[in-house]
Design a protein around this motif. Structure first.
Motif, short mmCIF file in Angstrom:
data_model
loop_
_atom_site.label_atom_id
_atom_site.label_comp_id
_atom_site.label_asym_id
_atom_site.label_seq_id
_atom_site.Cartn_x
_atom_site.Cartn_y
_atom_site.Cartn_z
N GLU A 198 -1.74 -7.86 -4.23
CA GLU A 198 -2.61 -6.67 -4.16
C GLU A 198 -1.56 -5.33 -4.28
OE1 GLU A 198 -5.37 -6.84 -0.73
OE2 GLU A 198 -5.87 -8.85 -1.39
N TYR A 224 -5.57 -1.65 -7.52
CA TYR A 224 -6.33 -0.83 -6.82
C TYR A 224 -5.86 0.46 -6.99
CZ TYR A 224 -8.28 -5.15 -4.78
OH TYR A 224 -8.91 -6.32 -4.65
N TYR A 225 -6.93 1.56 -7.64
CA TYR A 225 -6.56 3.02 -8.14
C TYR A 225 -7.59 3.86 -7.79
CZ TYR A 225 -8.79 2.39 -12.41
OH TYR A 225 -10.03 2.11 -13.49
N TYR A 276 -1.91 -1.21 -4.03
CA TYR A 276 -2.83 0.03 -3.74
C TYR A 276 -1.97 1.38 -4.02
CZ TYR A 276 -6.23 -3.23 -1.27
OH TYR A 276 -6.73 -4.27 -0.88
N GLN A 326 0.92 -0.95 -0.15
CA GLN A 326 0.04 -0.02 0.17
C GLN A 326 0.96 1.16 -0.03
OE1 GLN A 326 -3.04 -0.04 2.74
NE2 GLN A 326 -4.06 1.82 2.23
N TRP A 348 -7.09 -4.24 -13.22
CA TRP A 348 -7.05 -2.78 -12.50
C TRP A 348 -8.53 -2.79 -12.20
CZ3 TRP A 348 -3.13 1.21 -12.36
CH2 TRP A 348 -2.15 0.58 -13.12
N LYS A 349 -8.73 -2.21 -10.78
CA LYS A 349 -9.98 -1.91 -10.42
C LYS A 349 -9.98 -0.47 -9.47
CE LYS A 349 -11.29 -6.89 -9.62
NZ LYS A 349 -11.89 -7.87 -8.57
N SER A 350 -10.92 0.29 -9.86
CA SER A 350 -11.03 1.60 -9.17
C SER A 350 -11.80 1.60 -7.81
CB SER A 350 -11.95 2.52 -10.10
OG SER A 350 -13.24 2.01 -10.22
N TYR A 351 -11.18 2.48 -6.85
CA TYR A 351 -12.07 2.41 -5.64
C TYR A 351 -12.30 3.82 -5.36
CZ TYR A 351 -7.49 4.00 -3.72
OH TYR A 351 -6.36 4.69 -3.46
#
Length: 377
Positions: A330, A353-354, A332, A309, A374-377
């Motif tokens: 993972e 996670y971006y 971040y 992270q 790629w997954k957005s948060y």
């Protein structure tokens, strides 16, 4: 070798400036005896008095620094332990869920089916990696316990002074401020060393290939660690860098293959190239909120890292920074990030996670040599 007329330390005059007090080492050659005497009374004597006063102030605050250091070190160890425990939480949740499924699917024995002489066997729980850092502070080395006590060398240990010596334990007194380049290089028997509260600088490759060095307690006075200072210290397991540190050289802990935990201080703003490259056992690292850049191959082949992270202050990730971190699952990324270098995640299979606000940035959606989702948060 010249002797500084202010602090009386012997050192090379190649730079012309004393490394300890900053006063010129070479005197003007054109001064007459009368001018020299006047210059001594008007210039040198006040400077010597000022130097002596500063030395008294340093000695007066030494005890306070020692007490504060112990408190800060304990807090930082607890912080690192908490960070490591949080990182392990998803894995623990998955383990608990699997055990619950096993218990639900297996038939429950009745009272009649259990032999009085044999108790029902509990389901075997898969091993969970331990991430808790011991809170017990290792006892400091005393002069009486040391094989060798450094003495009568002024305020600095010279380059290569003890390279390849057979010492197992070394005590460095409080007068030392500088450990020179390669000072303890290739001391393969060295297991423990006491560093003084007065230490401010560790030179290039100072402890390189001290392959039996298992622990080292760095003082709060330390401001700079040179290039390859602890490279190939393959027995080193934990490292805590305190808040006075502002400079961490290239390859400082490169190929410390048994290093598991690392704590970087809030005073550090950049991580140079290859700092933790090849640390194959590194499982947990605290990155400070002050960090703005990660250098080239800084974590290359850290195969035990499974989650990272990055702090909200980070703006750039260097090329090959996490190359071949094959255990990484993972990642971040912060909103502040502007640049990711070439092959930064080469041979990495992970979820990235971006922030949703970064959807339009150039670095989003690329693979960087790996297989990234790629997954957005």
């Amino acid at each position: 070798m010249n002797t500084c007329i202010i602090c009386q330390t012997k050192q090379s005059a190649q730079t012309g400036i004393c490394r300890t007090c900053g006063f010129p080492l070479r005197l003007p050659k054109f001064l007459s005896e009368i001018q020299y005497a006047s210059w001594m009374s008007e210039e040198i004597t006040p400077r010597r008095n000022q130097w002596s006063h500063q030395q008294e102030q340093l000695e007066h605050t030494a005890q306070e620094i020692a007490e504060l250091k112990q408190a800060v070190a304990e807090l930082q160890k607890q912080n690192l332990a908490l960070t490591a425990a949080i990182q392990e939480l998803p894995e623990l949740k998955r383990t608990v869920a699997e055990l619950q499924k096993q218990l639900q699917s297996s038939p429950q024995p009745t009272q009649a089916s259990v032999s009085p002489a044999v108790s029902p066997q509990k389901p075997v729980q898969p091993p969970v990696q331990e991430t808790q850092v011991s809170a017990d502070k290792t006892a400091e080395l005393t002069p009486q316990q040391a094989d060798y006590i450094v003495s009568n060398i002024g305020t600095a240990i010279l380059d290569k002074a003890f390279s390849e010596k057979p010492f197992k334990t070394v005590y460095i007194p409080d007068s030392i401020r500088i450990i020179g380049n390669e000072a303890f290089k290739n001391c393969t028997n060295l297991k423990k060393i006491h560093l003084p509260e007065s230490l401010t600088f560790i030179g290039h490759a100072a402890f390189q290939r001290c392959t039996n060095l298992q622990e080292i307690q760095l003082p709060e006075s330390l401001t700079s660690i040179g290039q390859s200072a602890f490279q190939d210290c393959s027995s080193l397991r934990e490292i805590y860098l305190l808040n006075s540190l502002t400079s961490l050289g290239d390859r400082a802990f490169n190929r410390c293959t048994h290093l598991q935990y690392a704590y970087l201080p809030e005073s550090l703003t950049s991580m140079n190239d290859w700092v933790f490259g090849g640390c194959t056992s590194l499982r947990s690292i605290y990155l400070p909120y002050s960090l703005t850049s990660i250098g080239y191959a800084a974590f290359q082949r850290c195969t035990s890292l499974w989650k990272i992270q990055l702090p909200k202050s980070l703006t750039s990730i260097g090329g090959s920074a996490f190359r071949e971190c094959t255990g990484l699952r993972e990642i971040y990324l912060p909103e502040s990030l502007n640049e990711i270098g070439r092959s930064a995640f080469y041979n990495v299979n992970a979820i990235v996670y971006y922030p949703a606000s970064c959807a339009g940035k150039d670095w989003v959606g690329q693979n960087y040599g790996g297989e990234l989702v790629w997954k957005s948060y």
